[in-house]
Design a protein around this motif. Structure first.
Motif, mmCIF file in Angstrom:
data_model
loop_
_atom_site.group_PDB
_atom_site.id
_atom_site.type_symbol
_atom_site.label_atom_id
_atom_site.label_comp_id
_atom_site.label_asym_id
_atom_site.label_seq_id
_atom_site.Cartn_x
_atom_site.Cartn_y
_atom_site.Cartn_z
ATOM 1 N N ILE A 115 0.862 -1.175 0.000
ATOM 2 C CA ILE A 115 0.000 0.000 0.000
ATOM 3 C C ILE A 115 0.900 1.227 0.000
ATOM 4 O O ILE A 115 1.776 1.373 0.848
ATOM 5 C CB ILE A 115 -0.932 0.025 1.235
ATOM 6 N N LYS A 116 0.680 2.112 -0.964
ATOM 7 C CA LYS A 116 1.446 3.356 -1.053
ATOM 8 C C LYS A 116 0.488 4.523 -0.958
ATOM 9 O O LYS A 116 -0.580 4.503 -1.578
ATOM 10 C CB LYS A 116 2.197 3.424 -2.385
ATOM 11 N N GLY A 117 0.887 5.515 -0.162
ATOM 12 C CA GLY A 117 0.018 6.673 -0.029
ATOM 13 C C GLY A 117 0.617 7.759 0.829
ATOM 14 O O GLY A 117 1.822 7.776 1.089
ATOM 15 N N LYS A 118 -0.263 8.653 1.280
ATOM 16 C CA LYS A 118 0.144 9.804 2.082
ATOM 17 C C LYS A 118 -0.503 9.715 3.463
ATOM 18 O O LYS A 118 -1.716 9.540 3.570
ATOM 19 C CB LYS A 118 -0.283 11.100 1.407
ATOM 20 N N LEU A 119 0.328 9.857 4.492
ATOM 21 C CA LEU A 119 -0.146 9.856 5.870
ATOM 22 C C LEU A 119 0.033 11.252 6.436
ATOM 23 O O LEU A 119 1.134 11.814 6.383
ATOM 24 C CB LEU A 119 0.641 8.843 6.709
ATOM 25 N N LYS A 120 -1.051 11.802 6.969
ATOM 26 C CA LYS A 120 -1.013 13.132 7.569
ATOM 27 C C LYS A 120 -1.263 13.001 9.066
ATOM 28 O O LYS A 120 -2.310 12.507 9.489
ATOM 29 C CB LYS A 120 -2.066 14.051 6.943
ATOM 30 N N ARG A 124 1.421 17.409 9.315
ATOM 31 C CA ARG A 124 2.463 17.110 8.327
ATOM 32 C C ARG A 124 2.077 15.877 7.522
ATOM 33 O O ARG A 124 1.580 14.905 8.077
ATOM 34 C CB ARG A 124 3.794 16.844 9.008
ATOM 35 N N THR A 125 2.361 15.919 6.228
ATOM 36 C CA THR A 125 2.037 14.809 5.334
ATOM 37 C C THR A 125 3.335 14.200 4.814
ATOM 38 O O THR A 125 4.256 14.917 4.427
ATOM 39 C CB THR A 125 1.176 15.307 4.155
ATOM 40 N N LYS A 126 3.350 12.880 4.814
ATOM 41 C CA LYS A 126 4.539 12.160 4.335
ATOM 42 C C LYS A 126 4.090 10.990 3.469
ATOM 43 O O LYS A 126 3.119 10.311 3.796
ATOM 44 C CB LYS A 126 5.344 11.640 5.529
ATOM 45 N N ASN A 127 4.802 10.757 2.376
ATOM 46 C CA ASN A 127 4.559 9.568 1.555
ATOM 47 C C ASN A 127 5.091 8.359 2.312
ATOM 48 O O ASN A 127 6.212 8.397 2.826
ATOM 49 C CB ASN A 127 5.274 9.669 0.205
ATOM 50 N N ILE A 128 4.271 7.308 2.387
ATOM 51 C CA ILE A 128 4.722 6.074 3.021
ATOM 52 C C ILE A 128 4.334 4.886 2.152
ATOM 53 O O ILE A 128 3.430 4.968 1.315
ATOM 54 C CB ILE A 128 4.164 5.888 4.454
ATOM 55 N N SER A 129 5.036 3.802 2.363
ATOM 56 C CA SER A 129 4.748 2.537 1.693
ATOM 57 C C SER A 129 4.784 1.463 2.769
ATOM 58 O O SER A 129 5.772 1.356 3.498
ATOM 59 C CB SER A 129 5.798 2.270 0.622
#
Length: 179
Positions: A115-120, A124-129
């Motif tokens: 799962i790839k996406g953005k966590l806020k 703050r928002t960061k791309n995570i996998s």
């Protein structure tokens, strides 16, 4: 007569639209930022919603930050007031895509998906996998995942006075049953 036919057709159309997503409001997120020898820093949140849009495999999860429950009320108060600043940042939000996901092909045996996406979190928002394990059960689609987050990535400051007692690496677990 037309009205009699219209009602069943409308019901069928609404049912078809409703099948485009699977969701839950009974998921849980657990995190632990404990350091050996010191007091356990662990919380669980069951005020979480999670939805998978079947057309595009989009996963959306939201968590109310005030709903994280600790063993000690003082920890919970400090978490909300000083670290996560829940009044200012009341929710954590994730939006991502489950790669190679097709509801029809989810097996009954646990299977790993990326799962790839953005966590806020904390504004703050960061791309995570992450890797999640999905499986089909009688209750629905079960999604489980374990991954680490770093407090620095989200601007969460741990004061120098207690930095030795709280890990900057936060072990995070997700558990959802979507139907």
């Amino acid at each position: 007569m037309k009205k009699l036919l219209l009602f069943p057709l409308l019901f069928l159309a609404l049912q078809t639209v409703a099948q485009k997503k699977i969701t839950t409001t009974n998921g849980s997120i657990t995190f632990e930022a404990s350091v050996p020898v010191f007091e356990e820093v662990k919380a669980i949140n069951t005020a979480v919603t999670c939805t998978i849009t079947l057309e595009n495999s989009e996963l959306i999860c939201k968590a109310n930050m005030r709903a994280f429950v600790f063993k000690k009320e003082l920890m919970q108060d400090h978490f909300n007031r000083y670290y996560i600043e829940s009044d200012r940042y009341p929710q954590a939000h994730f939006t991502g895509i489950i790669e190679k996901f097709d509801l029809k092909n989810v097996p009954e045996t646990p299977t790993s998906y990326q799962i790839k996406g953005k966590l806020k979190i904390h504004g703050r928002t960061k791309n995570i996998s992450i890797i999640a394990v999905l499986q089909k059960t009688k209750m629905g689609i079960v999604l489980d995942s374990q991954f680490d987050l770093n407090t620095d990535d989200y601007g969460i400051v741990i004061p120098n006075v207690i930095i030795a007692k709280i890990s900057k690496t936060v072990a995070t677990q997700l558990h959802f049953v979507l139907n």
